[in-house]
Write an enzyme that holds these catalytic residues in place. Structure first.
Site, PDB file in Angstrom:
ATOM      1  N   GLU A  82       0.880  -1.349   0.451  1.00  0.00           N
ATOM      2  CA  GLU A  82      -0.206  -0.280   0.011  1.00  0.00           C
ATOM      3  C   GLU A  82       1.471   1.192   0.038  1.00  0.00           C
ATOM      4  O   GLU A  82       1.605   1.439   1.049  1.00  0.00           O
ATOM      5  CB  GLU A  82      -1.029  -0.166   1.531  1.00  0.00           C
TER       6      GLU A  82
ATOM      7  N   LYS B 212      -7.573 -16.072  16.132  1.00  0.00           N
ATOM      8  CA  LYS B 212      -8.313 -15.912  14.281  1.00  0.00           C
ATOM      9  C   LYS B 212      -9.696 -14.871  14.201  1.00  0.00           C
ATOM     10  O   LYS B 212     -10.355 -15.643  12.817  1.00  0.00           O
ATOM     11  CB  LYS B 212      -8.001 -16.685  14.036  1.00  0.00           C
TER      12      LYS B 212
ATOM     13  N   ASP C 135       1.536 -14.846  12.558  1.00  0.00           N
ATOM     14  CA  ASP C 135       0.907 -15.262  11.285  1.00  0.00           C
ATOM     15  C   ASP C 135       0.039 -14.532  11.861  1.00  0.00           C
ATOM     16  O   ASP C 135      -1.004 -14.003  12.248  1.00  0.00           O
ATOM     17  CB  ASP C 135       0.285 -16.781  13.654  1.00  0.00           C
TER      18      ASP C 135
ATOM     19  N   HIS D 257      -2.635   9.519  -0.546  1.00  0.00           N
ATOM     20  CA  HIS D 257      -3.174   9.116  -1.535  1.00  0.00           C
ATOM     21  C   HIS D 257      -2.175   8.782  -3.160  1.00  0.00           C
ATOM     22  O   HIS D 257      -2.343   7.973  -4.213  1.00  0.00           O
ATOM     23  CB  HIS D 257      -4.565   7.954  -1.454  1.00  0.00           C
TER      24      HIS D 257
HETATM   25  P1  NAP Z   1       5.869 -23.399  18.485  1.00  0.00           P
HETATM   26  O1  NAP Z   1       7.274 -23.131  17.585  1.00  0.00           O
HETATM   27  O2  NAP Z   1       5.204 -24.047  18.168  1.00  0.00           O
HETATM   28  O3  NAP Z   1       6.528 -23.178  20.194  1.00  0.00           O
HETATM   29  C1  NAP Z   1       7.909 -21.817  20.529  1.00  0.00           C
HETATM   30  C2  NAP Z   1       9.168 -23.715  20.665  1.00  0.00           C
HETATM   31  O4  NAP Z   1       9.992 -22.729  21.479  1.00  0.00           O
HETATM   32  C3  NAP Z   1       8.861 -24.378  21.909  1.00  0.00           C
HETATM   33  O5  NAP Z   1       9.451 -25.738  21.573  1.00  0.00           O
HETATM   34  C4  NAP Z   1       9.815 -23.426  23.014  1.00  0.00           C
HETATM   35  O6  NAP Z   1       9.770 -24.547  23.546  1.00  0.00           O
HETATM   36  C5  NAP Z   1      10.403 -22.704  22.615  1.00  0.00           C
HETATM   37  N1  NAP Z   1      11.016 -21.715  22.540  1.00  0.00           N
HETATM   38  C6  NAP Z   1      12.694 -21.797  22.878  1.00  0.00           C
HETATM   39  N2  NAP Z   1      13.148 -20.620  23.748  1.00  0.00           N
HETATM   40  C7  NAP Z   1      11.400 -20.205  24.152  1.00  0.00           C
HETATM   41  C8  NAP Z   1      11.290 -18.726  24.625  1.00  0.00           C
HETATM   42  N3  NAP Z   1      12.594 -18.074  24.708  1.00  0.00           N
HETATM   43  N4  NAP Z   1      10.396 -18.541  24.330  1.00  0.00           N
HETATM   44  C9  NAP Z   1       9.465 -19.547  24.340  1.00  0.00           C
HETATM   45  N5  NAP Z   1       9.967 -20.997  23.688  1.00  0.00           N
HETATM   46  C10 NAP Z   1      10.689 -21.319  23.762  1.00  0.00           C
HETATM   47  O7  NAP Z   1       5.558 -21.449  19.104  1.00  0.00           O
HETATM   48  P2  NAP Z   1       4.232 -21.334  19.311  1.00  0.00           P
HETATM   49  O8  NAP Z   1       4.279 -19.545  18.816  1.00  0.00           O
HETATM   50  O9  NAP Z   1       3.969 -22.108  20.041  1.00  0.00           O
HETATM   51  O10 NAP Z   1       3.017 -21.391  17.964  1.00  0.00           O
HETATM   52  C11 NAP Z   1       3.348 -20.339  16.780  1.00  0.00           C
HETATM   53  C12 NAP Z   1       2.646 -21.210  15.744  1.00  0.00           C
HETATM   54  O11 NAP Z   1       1.464 -22.189  15.946  1.00  0.00           O
HETATM   55  C13 NAP Z   1       2.613 -20.868  14.322  1.00  0.00           C
HETATM   56  O12 NAP Z   1       3.393 -21.315  13.250  1.00  0.00           O
HETATM   57  C14 NAP Z   1       1.370 -20.637  14.126  1.00  0.00           C
HETATM   58  O13 NAP Z   1       0.872 -19.863  12.497  1.00  0.00           O
HETATM   59  C15 NAP Z   1       0.456 -21.595  14.579  1.00  0.00           C
HETATM   60  N6  NAP Z   1      -0.690 -21.836  15.574  1.00  0.00           N
HETATM   61  C16 NAP Z   1      -1.320 -22.776  15.587  1.00  0.00           C
HETATM   62  C17 NAP Z   1      -2.548 -22.815  16.001  1.00  0.00           C
HETATM   63  C18 NAP Z   1      -2.571 -23.969  16.920  1.00  0.00           C
HETATM   64  O14 NAP Z   1      -4.039 -24.482  17.210  1.00  0.00           O
HETATM   65  N7  NAP Z   1      -1.816 -25.215  17.025  1.00  0.00           N
HETATM   66  C19 NAP Z   1      -3.057 -22.466  16.231  1.00  0.00           C
HETATM   67  C20 NAP Z   1      -2.861 -20.589  15.119  1.00  0.00           C
HETATM   68  C21 NAP Z   1      -1.083 -20.654  15.178  1.00  0.00           C
HETATM   69  P3  NAP Z   1       9.165 -25.166  25.835  1.00  0.00           P
HETATM   70  O15 NAP Z   1       7.395 -25.243  24.552  1.00  0.00           O
HETATM   71  O16 NAP Z   1       9.760 -26.548  25.474  1.00  0.00           O
HETATM   72  O17 NAP Z   1       9.232 -24.002  25.780  1.00  0.00           O
END
Ligand code: NAP
Length: 428
Positions: free
Chosen positions: A113, A244, A320, A416
Site C-alpha cells: 500500500e 483468528k 501469523d 494517496h
Molecule cells: P512453536 O514453535 O510451536 O513453539 C515454540 C517453541 O520454541 C517451543 O518448542 C519452545 O520450547 C521453544 N522455545 C525456545 N526458546 C523459547 C523462548 N525463549 N520462549 C518461548 N519458547 C521458546 O511456536 P508457538 O508460538 O507455540 O506457535 C506458533 C505457531 O502456531 C505458528 O506457526 C502459528 O501459525 C501456529 N498456530 C497454531 C495454532 C494451533 O491451534 N496449534 C493456532 C494458530 C496458530 P518449550 O515449549 O519447551 O518452552
C-alpha cells in the site's frame, strides 16, 4: 545461501522430469513429490514446473527465493512451489521508552500500500521530536479454550468446580509439556450443559498458540482421566479462545499482549509537522474513531487504521497473519490539553506476537526481528516478545497520529494520489 535447485544441478535431472510428468498428468499427488525426489527443494521445483505445464503460465518469479525448503517443510509449509515477495520499507527513527524497548528504532513494514510507510514515518517523526512514545505491556497471556459436553447444567457446574479445585494438578499436567509455558489461570464459561475452560498461559517469547494447544491437550487428558462425573471433550478449541475471529472475549479479557503506548506532542511540533492544531486532531478522533465507530457498532475498532500497521509489521517479522484479526482491535484516545500539547494513546488488548517459533525462523523475517534487536529468545525469556509488543504499539501510535492529522488537514486523498498511484514519481 541455498537457492532453489536448477535442472541439471545436484540432483537427478531425469528423475525430476519423470516426477514433473507424473504430477502434471495426475498420476502422482503433489504432496508425494518429496518422497519421490528425496529433497524438498527439488520437490518444490517439480511442483512448480508441473503447474507451469498444466496451466501454460510462467511461475519463475515465484520460484526465485532464498528459502531452503529442507528447513521449512514440516514446520512452516506444505506443498511449496516458491515464495511471494512483498516490498519491505522502514519507518523511523521512532523513539520508544518502554519496560523492554528503549531507543530509536527503524521499524520494518512489509506492504504494497503506497503511502503507508510514509504515513507512519511522519507520525514517527513527530513522536520522536516530542521525546518518544512510552509503552507498556499491561497483560500477557495466550489462551486456548476447549469445549466440554456434560449431560446437564448441574453436571456442567460440577465439572467447573472440580477443575477449579484441582488447579495445581491441572497446571502440573499442562506445564509438563513445555519449558517456557506457564499456566496463569483457567477462566470457566458455561452455557446450559456445555462448559468452556479458557486456559491462559505465559508463553515466553513464543506467540504460543502451539504451546498453549499442546499444554491444554495434556491438561484435558488429566481432567478426563480423573474427573469422577460425566464429561467429554467436544473440541480442544471451543472458540472462546478466540483465535483468528473478532470477539469481545479477547477485547475484554485480552489475548497475547495487552499493550498500550502514549505520547505528548507539543503544539509547535504538531503545527510544524502536520500543519493543523491539536484541537483539530482531537475533534477528528472524537468524530471518527469514537462516534463514527459507535454508530457503525464496530467490535474493538475504535481506531483509524491499526490493522494497517499491525499487518505490515506482522508480515515483516513472521507473525501469523490470520491473527491480524484480533491483534488489530484497539482504541485511540486523543486530548488537546490546556497547555496546548496533544496527548495521544493507543491500547491494543489482544496483540499476538512472538520472536521464536512459527514464521519468525524464516530468514528474511528473522533479519527484520534482528533489526529491532528481538530475534530469538529474550533474556529473561519473554523479554523479546514484550519488547516487540511495545515497539508495535509505539508504531501504531505513530500511524494513528499521522492519519488523524492528515484527515484533519484534509490531505488523505492527495497523499494517496501521490504515493499510491505513482504521481509523485511522474512529477520527478
Ligand atoms: P512453536 O514453535 O510451536 O513453539 C515454540 C517453541 O520454541 C517451543 O518448542 C519452545 O520450547 C521453544 N522455545 C525456545 N526458546 C523459547 C523462548 N525463549 N520462549 C518461548 N519458547 C521458546 O511456536 P508457538 O508460538 O507455540 O506457535 C506458533 C505457531 O502456531 C505458528 O506457526 C502459528 O501459525 C501456529 N498456530 C497454531 C495454532 C494451533 O491451534 N496449534 C493456532 C494458530 C496458530 P518449550 O515449549 O519447551 O518452552
Amino acid at each position: 545461501m541455498v537457492l532453489m535447485p536448477r535442472e541439471g544441478d545436484w540432483f537427478d535431472e531425469g528423475r525430476l522430469r519423470e516426477v514433473v510428468e507424473a504430477l502434471a498428468s495426475g498420476r502422482m499427488r503433489f504432496h508425494e513429490a518429496e518422497r519421490a525426489l528425496g529433497n524438498s527443494n527439488a520437490a518444490a521445483l517439480a511442483r512448480r514446473l508441473a503447474l507451469e505445464r498444466m496451466y501454460g503460465v510462467s511461475l519463475s518469479s515465484i520460484g526465485s527465493t532464498i528459502i531452503d525448503f529442507e528447513e521449512v517443510v514440516g514446520r512452516n509449509i506444505e506443498n511449496p512451489i516458491g515464495a511471494v515477495q512483498v516490498p519491505l520499507g522502514v519507518a523511523g527513527p521512532l523513539r520508544v521508552e518502554g519496560d523492554y524497548a528503549s531507543g530509536d528504532y527503524y521499524v520494518p513494514l512489509a506492504t504494497s500500500e503506497g503511502a503507508l510507510v510514509a504515513s507512519i514515518n511522519r507520525g514517527a517523526k513527530a513522536v520522536t521530536m516530542a521525546g518518544g512514545a512510552r509503552a507498556k505491556v499491561l497483560r500477557d497471556g495466550m489462551a486456548r479454550a476447549p469445549v466440554f459436553w456434560t449431560p446437564s447444567l448441574v453436571e456442567a457446574r460440577r465439572l467447573v468446580e472440580w477443575v477449579m479445585s484441582r488447579l495445581g494438578e491441572v497446571r502440573e499436567a499442562a506445564e509438563a509439556t513445555t519449558r517456557h509455558g506457564r499456566l496463569v489461570e483457567v477462566q470457566p464459561f458455561q452455557a446450559g450443559n456445555m462448559v468452556w475452560l479458557r486456559f491462559v498461559y505465559h508463553t515466553g517469547d513464543a506467540m504460543g498458540m502451539n504451546m498453549a494447544t499442546i499444554a491444554t491437550d495434556a491438561a484435558v487428558e488429566y481432567i478426563l482421566a480423573h474427573y469422577p462425573g460425566e464429561a467429554r471433550l467436544v473440541a480442544i478449541s471451543g472458540n472462546l479462545c478466540t483465535d483468528k475471529k473478532p470477539s469481545a472475549v479477547n477485547l475484554i479479557c485480552g489475548r497475547g499482549k495487552t499493550v498500550t503506548a502514549e505520547a505528548s506532542i507539543p503544539a509547535d511540533v504538531v503545527r510544524d509537522v502536520f500543519r493543523v492544531d491539536p484541537a483539530d486532531i482531537e475533534f477528528v478522533n472524537r468524530a471518527k474513531n469514537l462516534l463514527g465507530s459507535a454508530v457503525a457498532a464496530t467490535l474493538g475498532g475504535f481506531n483509524a487504521h491499526i490493522a494497517n500497521i499491525v499487518a505490515a509489521v506482522f508480515l515483516a517479522t513472521g507473525q501469523d497473519m490470520a491473527q491480524v484479526v484480533e491483534s488489530s482491535m484497539g482504541y485511540t484516545w486523543v486530548e488537546a490539553r490546556k497547555d496546548g500539547s496533544l496527548y495521544i494513546s493507543v491500547t491494543l488488548p489482544s496483540l499476538e506476537v512472538g520472536t521464536v517459533g512459527g514464521g519468525t525462523r524464516l530468514p528474511t523475517q528473522r533479519e527484520a526481528l534482528a533489526l529491532l534487536g528481538v530475534a530469538g529468545g529474550g533474556d529473561p525469556p519473554g523479554a523479546n516478545a514484550r519488547k516487540l509488543a511495545e515497539i508495535i504499539a509505539a508504531t501504531v501510535l505513530a500511524g494513528e497520529l499521522n492519519l488523524l492529522a492528515a484527515l484533519a488537514a484534509n490531505e488523505l486523498a492527495r497523499a494517496h494520489r501521490l504515493l499510491g498511484r505513482g504521481e509523485a514519481r511522474r512529477k520527478k
